[in-house]
Every structure is written in structure tokens, then in C-alpha cells.
Design a protein around this motif. Sequence first.
Motif, short mmCIF file in Angstrom:
data_model
loop_
_atom_site.label_atom_id
_atom_site.label_comp_id
_atom_site.label_asym_id
_atom_site.label_seq_id
_atom_site.Cartn_x
_atom_site.Cartn_y
_atom_site.Cartn_z
N UNK A 1 0.83 -1.22 0.00
CA UNK A 1 0.00 0.00 0.00
C UNK A 1 0.86 1.26 0.00
N UNK A 2 0.34 2.37 -0.55
CA UNK A 2 1.12 3.61 -0.51
C UNK A 2 1.44 4.00 0.93
N UNK B 1 1.26 6.78 2.41
CA UNK B 1 0.22 7.62 3.02
C UNK B 1 -0.93 6.79 3.56
N UNK B 2 -1.33 5.78 2.79
CA UNK B 2 -2.45 4.93 3.20
C UNK B 2 -2.12 4.17 4.49
N UNK B 3 -0.95 3.55 4.50
CA UNK B 3 -0.56 2.74 5.66
C UNK B 3 -0.41 3.64 6.90
N UNK B 4 0.21 4.80 6.71
CA UNK B 4 0.40 5.73 7.83
C UNK B 4 -0.95 6.20 8.37
N UNK B 5 -1.87 6.50 7.47
CA UNK B 5 -3.21 6.96 7.87
C UNK B 5 -3.96 5.87 8.61
N UNK B 6 -3.94 4.64 8.08
CA UNK B 6 -4.68 3.53 8.70
C UNK B 6 -4.15 3.19 10.08
N UNK B 7 -2.82 3.25 10.22
CA UNK B 7 -2.22 2.85 11.50
C UNK B 7 -2.07 4.03 12.47
#
Lengths: 375, 133
Positions: B37-38, B40-46
Amino acid sequence: MVIIAIYLLTMVFDLGLLFYFLKLPIEQREEAFFGYRVSSESYHQQGRQILTRYRYALLAAFILVEAATLLMFIQEFGTGNLRIGTITFPRVLALLLLSLMATILYQVFSRQAAVHEESGSTVRVASSLKTRRLGDYTNGFYEVALSLLLFIPMMVLLWSFSGLPQRIPWLLDSNGQVEGWLNKDIVTVFSLPFLIVYAQGWFLLLKHAMTRATMTLPVEHTIEYLRHKEEDFRLGMTFLDRLRLVFALPQPFVVAIIIFSAIERGRIWQIGGILFGLGLGIYALLIFRSYERQRAEVNRLLKAETGITCVQRVTDTGHWHLGKLCYYNPDSSAIFIESPVGPHYAINLANRWAYFHLAYLIGLGFLIVWILRTY
Amino acid sequence: MFIRFDYDDRRPAYQQIADEIRELIARGELVEGDSLPPVRQLAGDLGINLNTVAAAYRGLQDEGLISIRHGVGAEVVSRKQMANNPAALRKSEDELRKSLRTVLAQLALAGMSRSNIMNLVTDELRGLFKGTK
């Protein structure tokens, strides 16, 4: 008659807003009472008292705003100088005032609820490796059909523009006499069709941002949680697409009313337009009801299988504001964050793109007010 | 397929993420060519800073497990990438052996018997190689 109908229509928006805020603190019951996880005991005892006080305050604010607006309306009615534009400003002001008062009241009472918060934020989370893409929630045929519905009438209007008279009858009273005129200039004639296209732009922007919203998962029952959340998300996307249709369908009617009113005082088109509007309103209510029912069922299953409906991260404690209606986290790159209250998403005000979304939405509001004052 | 994250874990955040991805590759759940995953996506989700995720991705790239291409994102190269580089493998084996020895010593100090430690290690190995062909 038309003006009274518009007055009543705007009251429906106010009532909708009132019911939304009445229900907001208890949508997820004790899991998110005013946004806070509280014990069942606190929810049924102190929580009940807080909720009762909040609801009385909200009703009082609603009555106050509506009474003030009604007085304004009666005053204008007495002068006999009624146009759509003369009631637009006070009605929009009433809606804004009501939104502001309801948000302030929600914030005041959410502070009281925060006292009873029990520690329930999770320290272990998960993230799916799958990336959501707008294309997965887009039907190409539907998009083409919507585009044709929006742009063909505009092209017809452009083609007919030179043949339109300098003053176009726009509103007819119950005796068939012209009540409102439309000046023939490109901005005035095209403002309403443009508004419909602009609104579509907002829906597309929203859909795009939604696919990039955070999706924090619990470490227990992860697969079940993700499955139900995906279904919930897909329902939301379908609902948005149906709403887009509701907003796009008036386009041919608006153009037909402008053209045929100019040619033959198209009373039949105006009556047809009103009936069409009523039908569309009923259709909108039905799809909203259906969406709410389906979503409630998905959330019920989610709660039953996983025990939660939203993952509340321990690191987010300091980032939530206004009873978890607003989120501010400069470290997060997400525009939309999953929230346990309201429409299940909050906007991250630390993200600069969030302001683009808000500006677009405010622009929509300004356009509506400007058009109503012009017509 | 998921990446799990524990805010109370003693390991640095970037290492947790790198360990999770490494494990998925070792299990064969992530195979050559799979996209990650990008950032940004992983940072946002976690709920973590995107620089933390970027650091984890860079570490995995240095190990030769993933490749990062500008505008395309991160994708898994090969779980046997290390095998093609004997020098790196030897160095890595030495480091890993030290880590393993530390963990085994901790288990023994926690009062576990030799057979219990053996069972634990066998279970973990079974889990690790369950998805691999």
C-alpha cells in the motif's frame, strides 16, 4: 404559492438538521455517546440526564430560530412584496444559525459526557494491504449516462439561446399570471444548469476522497470486520451515486422550463416540473430510507460479530475536537478519518486538501443563495 | 492480508512494520510482484507518521526484499533475494543467529523447559511455512 412552498421546503431542511442532531449522540449508543465510550451504567443513568438536557436545549434553539424567521416572513408577507429572493437570505441565515447553535450545544454537552468516558481505546490495530481505487466503485455506463443527462440539455439551451426573448417568464402564479421574470443573459440563464453540474463535481470529489479515507482495523476478528466495513463502504458509494442521479435528473426539466416558458408561457411544463420535483423528493427520501436500513443492518452484524463498530485508536485521543465531529492531526496525511459519530467520517482539518473540499462546499452554498436571489 | 501494529510494542515503529512485511514475504503470502500500500495509506490507517512507514519501506528496499519506484510505489521483489547475495546472507545469518540466541536465552530465563521451547519454535516454524510452496 410558490414562495410559501419554498418556505415550507426550507423548513424541511431545518427539521432534518434538528432530527440529525437529536439522534447524533446516541447513534452508536454507549460505544460512542457524544463520541465517547461510556459504561452501560453511565449511559443509562447520567447519560440519560445529559441527553435529556441536550435535547431540550436543542429544541429551544430550534423554536427560537424558526420563530424569528417566521416573524420575518410574516412581515414580508404583509408588505405584499414577496419574491423568492426576499425570503432566501433569512432562510439560509436560519439554517446556518441552527447548524451553529446545534454544533455549540453538541460540544457543550459532549464535554459533560467526556467525564464518564471509560478507557477503551485500542493499542493494537491493523491495516489492510489492499488499496481502494475509485475505479472499483465506478460504473462506466452509469457515468456516461449521467454525463449525457447533464450536458445534452445544456447544449440544447446554448443552441436555443439566441431565439429566447429578452425577458423570460419564470414563475407563474395560480391564475397563470407571470410572477417572476428571468433576464436573458448568459450568466442568469445558465446559472441553474451550471449549479447542477457543480453539485455533481462535489459528489465526485467526495467519492474520490472517500476511497482515500482511513480504514483502521482491529487485530481481533479482522476479516469479519473488514468484510462488513467494505459492505458498508460500498453501500455508501451506491447511495452517493443514486443521490447524483437525483441531482442530475432536474437538468432536462430546468432547461425545458426555461425554453418552453419563453416560447408559450409553458404552464404545463411548470406544473409538470412541480410534480416532477415532488416525485424526485419522494424518490430521494426512499433511497435515503433504504440506505439507512441497509446500513443499520450491516452495522448490527458488524457489532454482533466483532463487538465494535469503529476502531478508536489510542494515539488519536488528542486529535479529536467538538465531540469527535472534527479531527486535527498534522501528522496524518488522510483527508477523511473514520469517526464513531455522525456520518462515520470526519474531516482532518490539518490537511490542506480538506480546505479545498470545504471551499468547494461553501461555493455550492453561495451559488444556491446567489441563484435564488437572482431568480 | 493485514499488517498489525502495536502502540505498546518496545520495538521502534518502523521496525514493527518492516517485521510484519518481512513475515508476510517469508510466509509466502506476499509474493514477487505484489504491491504494497502507498506510504500515506498505511500511515493513515495505523495512525502513525508517514516518515515512519517510509523508513520501514527504505529498510526493506536495502535488504532487497522490495523495490520502490517513483510514481509506481513499492512492490515485492523476491523472498529469495538474499540467497542471490551470499555475502549479504552470511552477514545476515550471523546477525540473526545472535538475535535467535538472545530470544532463546530469554525463554530459558523465563523458566521454560527445553522441550517447551522446542515445541514453541516448531509451532512458529509451522506457522511461518504454512503458506509457502
